[in-house]
Write an enzyme that holds these catalytic residues in place. Sequence first.
Site, PDB file in Angstrom:
ATOM      1  N   GLU A  45      61.885 -39.116  21.528  1.00  0.00           N
ATOM      2  CA  GLU A  45      61.103 -40.282  21.141  1.00  0.00           C
ATOM      3  C   GLU A  45      60.443 -40.942  22.353  1.00  0.00           C
ATOM      4  O   GLU A  45      59.295 -41.382  22.276  1.00  0.00           O
ATOM      5  CB  GLU A  45      61.972 -41.299  20.393  1.00  0.00           C
ATOM      6  CG  GLU A  45      62.406 -40.840  19.000  1.00  0.00           C
ATOM      7  CD  GLU A  45      61.227 -40.553  18.080  1.00  0.00           C
ATOM      8  OE1 GLU A  45      60.105 -41.008  18.349  1.00  0.00           O
ATOM      9  OE2 GLU A  45      61.446 -39.857  17.069  1.00  0.00           O
ATOM     10  N   TYR A 128      59.580 -49.696  18.001  1.00  0.00           N
ATOM     11  CA  TYR A 128      59.411 -48.388  17.365  1.00  0.00           C
ATOM     12  C   TYR A 128      60.587 -47.463  17.670  1.00  0.00           C
ATOM     13  O   TYR A 128      61.191 -46.879  16.749  1.00  0.00           O
ATOM     14  CB  TYR A 128      58.096 -47.704  17.803  1.00  0.00           C
ATOM     15  CG  TYR A 128      58.174 -46.235  17.502  1.00  0.00           C
ATOM     16  CD1 TYR A 128      58.020 -45.777  16.198  1.00  0.00           C
ATOM     17  CD2 TYR A 128      58.522 -45.299  18.487  1.00  0.00           C
ATOM     18  CE1 TYR A 128      58.176 -44.442  15.871  1.00  0.00           C
ATOM     19  CE2 TYR A 128      58.687 -43.966  18.172  1.00  0.00           C
ATOM     20  CZ  TYR A 128      58.513 -43.541  16.877  1.00  0.00           C
ATOM     21  OH  TYR A 128      58.701 -42.231  16.565  1.00  0.00           O
ATOM     22  N   ASP A 146      54.894 -46.314  13.705  1.00  0.00           N
ATOM     23  CA  ASP A 146      54.118 -45.855  14.860  1.00  0.00           C
ATOM     24  C   ASP A 146      52.653 -45.759  14.416  1.00  0.00           C
ATOM     25  O   ASP A 146      52.299 -46.219  13.326  1.00  0.00           O
ATOM     26  CB  ASP A 146      54.638 -44.507  15.349  1.00  0.00           C
ATOM     27  CG  ASP A 146      54.216 -43.381  14.426  1.00  0.00           C
ATOM     28  OD1 ASP A 146      54.097 -43.633  13.214  1.00  0.00           O
ATOM     29  OD2 ASP A 146      53.972 -42.270  14.905  1.00  0.00           O
TER      30      ASP A 146
END
Length: 354
Positions: A45, A128, A146
Amino acid sequence: MRVEGTHTKIAGDLLAHYDLHARRLPWRAPPGSNAADPYRVWLSEVMLQQTTVAAVIPYFTKFTERWPTVDALAGAQDADLMAAWAGLGYYARARNLLACARVVAADHGGAFPSTEEGLRALPGIGDYTAAAVAAIAFGHSAVVVDANVERVVARLFAIETPLPAARPEIRAAAGRITPDSRAGDFAQAMMDLGATICTPRNPACGICPLREDCAAFRTADPAAFPVRLAKKPRPHRLGHGWWIERADGHVWLVRRPAKGLLGGMRALPSSDWSAAPDAAPPLAAGWTTLADPVAHVFTHFSLNLTVHVTHLPLDVAPPGDGEWWPLEQIAEAGLPTLFRRAAEAAMKESRQDA
DNA sequence: GATACGTGGCA
DNA sequence: TTGCCAAGTAT
């Protein structure tokens, strides 16, 4: 706790499509397995922040082979970590990655927090990433938003408010369609959809599993969503870089300040970058200036870097901190792309001189 | 809210 | 060729 609303059909349609068409990616657990490793989810991520899947895959493979656990990563040298990240961009991510790994190793016994709040407190983890890790690694019903989700949701509900002002509205709508179970799969399915079907330009509405749920599909131009405000023009700057080569095949490299542009990365000595940079070289010597500057585009300005080359005898060193780096190992120096290109241009010139 | 912060692919 | 855009975060 989320109330089951009228939009559960969307999650159902999307998850059914995901079960058949999910992309196989190195950081995803195999289908049927729920063994998502929080370390690998977190690492992927962070790498994927503002970065394409294709660019991330080789870096993710390299990092997980070299540092298989968060404890291993926490033990890495700063210089090794920064060099391994070189070329991926947004280098604050690499600095925060190491800081985060060290906090998890030292203060959490090597186990990532499982809640959004706990994750959000760690370096480099924002809204996020906290939601994504909580959902994908820990199965929490977090609302993951996102740029893909923004686009898909803006189209599903034909949201007319321009970004970024539409963020609260989009987030609320995303919350209404996020399921109580399989929130991690739902988040990844939304991002797969945004990356492969509900693309920024020329969306493939003809094969979209959410077509009949989509308000934008019923308009003349689904791709018109999300609406965006016009961007400011990108200024142009000039700069100078100096390639200082020693007679025994070494080049003088410096390390940039810890914060700011290319912060903490190895680099060629260079001037400030501005409309009228200071062109004074770091030492008095005979300099050759390359005919073609290195053109490079950053997010908020473009740059033409003029490269100057000199060759020094063994007993002369430039002033200030730096290191003589062997030319044959220049690929391992971890230069960010601008300086990697400048080095290539300078070495090509040096070969022609020889 | 606005700005700083990389890089590469695509049309 | 030039501009757009990408699994955002920190300040």
